[in-house]
Design an enzyme around this catalytic site. Structure first.
Site, PDB file in Angstrom:
ATOM      1  N   TYR A 152      48.104  41.078  23.697  1.00  0.00           N
ATOM      2  CA  TYR A 152      49.047  40.944  22.583  1.00  0.00           C
ATOM      3  C   TYR A 152      49.532  39.498  22.438  1.00  0.00           C
ATOM      4  CZ  TYR A 152      49.550  46.084  22.640  1.00  0.00           C
ATOM      5  OH  TYR A 152      49.343  47.449  22.615  1.00  0.00           O
ATOM      6  N   HIS A 211      43.642  48.530  29.705  1.00  0.00           N
ATOM      7  CA  HIS A 211      43.807  48.609  28.250  1.00  0.00           C
ATOM      8  C   HIS A 211      42.629  49.307  27.567  1.00  0.00           C
ATOM      9  CE1 HIS A 211      45.872  46.344  24.703  1.00  0.00           C
ATOM     10  NE2 HIS A 211      45.538  47.572  24.372  1.00  0.00           N
TER      11      HIS A 211
END
Length: 267
Positions: free
Chosen positions: A39, A97
């Site tokens: 991110y 992830h």
């Protein structure tokens, strides 16, 4: 430790925008914050948390290991970098992830490294994200279901992901729903709107309540303080069996996140 039922997501939020979102969220009472290495906002999230004055033991911070850091030599050093950015000695939950593309790094390798990170006290819990049933089986074989706190998956009324959610539940693995509002698309659905009207609630509250009523954790994000405050009220909304059945009928297998070269073979 349990997974908080409602947290604050930070996907796609950058710079001052993510600082403001996290600051507002913490001020309103959010205590679970979800971020990720990819991110690019862990440092900003850490700054907002530090400035909030909320004691660390009242927070539940989640981050996720990116695919470039999955091999056993990189995983723990990358997590330590995340901790430095987040200004904390540990995170409460660390997730893989995405599974390694084309299995370049075996599931057993990165799950074992993640379990070692837990033993070192760098993370309180570990889990996975975007894992199919087959991948969850590999993860369970590697570290045991007892060490897999959650599988964070795309799950919303248009993609209810029942096969994966059912398998996770069978093995005591919590499900965290991301993209619960389907980028806002489900909020315009006539069925959701009518249920919201009956309960004097917002469509977002209805969808979040639906997911939490299933036992899933949710991590919606927003840049608007009013929306952040409104979403919290979903915890107090109880849908009827008829409401739940109507939403169940909306499932159409509409997946919004499936990056080429990254996504596994979905169930």
């Amino acid at each position: 430790m349990t997974i908080p039922e409602l947290g604050l997501g930070t996907f796609r939020l950058q710079d001052q925008i993510v600082i403001d979102s996290v600051s507002n969220g913490l001020d309103l009472g959010y205590r679970a914050i979800d971020t990720a290495q990819i991110y690019g906002n862990e440092a900003e999230v850490g700054s907002a948390i530090a400035a909030s004055g909320v004691p660390r033991d009242q927070l539940f911070i989640t981050t996720k290991i990116w695919i470039e850091n999955l091999d056993s030599e990189r995983l723990i050093p990358s997590l330590k970098e995340s901790l430095a950015k987040l200004q904390t000695r540990y995170v409460d939950l660390t997730l893989i992830h995405w599974p390694s593309p084309e299995g370049q790094v075996p599931v057993a390798e990165f799950m074992s490294a993640l379990l070692e990170a837990k033993k070192l006290g760098l993370t309180r819990q570990i889990g996975v994200s975007n894992f199919t049933v087959a991948l969850m089986k590999e993860a369970i074989s590697a570290v045991g279901a007892v060490n897999i706190a959650t599988n964070q998956i795309e799950l919303h009324p248009y993609l209810q992901n029942r096969t994966v959610a059912g398998f996770a539940r069978m093995h005591g693995i919590h499900v965290t729903s991301y993209m619960t509002l389907a980028y806002g698309e489900v909020l315009k659905d006539p069925v959701i709107e009518k249920i919201a009207q009956r309960h004097d609630a917002t469509p977002a509250q209805v969808v979040l309540a639906w997911a939490m009523q299933w036992g899933y954790a949710v991590i919606p994000s927003s840049t608007q303080r009013a929306n952040l405050q409104s979403n919290l009220k979903a915890r107090d909304l109880r849908l009827s069996d008829d409401d739940m059945a109507q939403i169940a009928a909306l499932d159409r297998g509409q997946r919004l996140t499936s990056p080429p070269g990254l996504a596994p073979q979905w169930d």
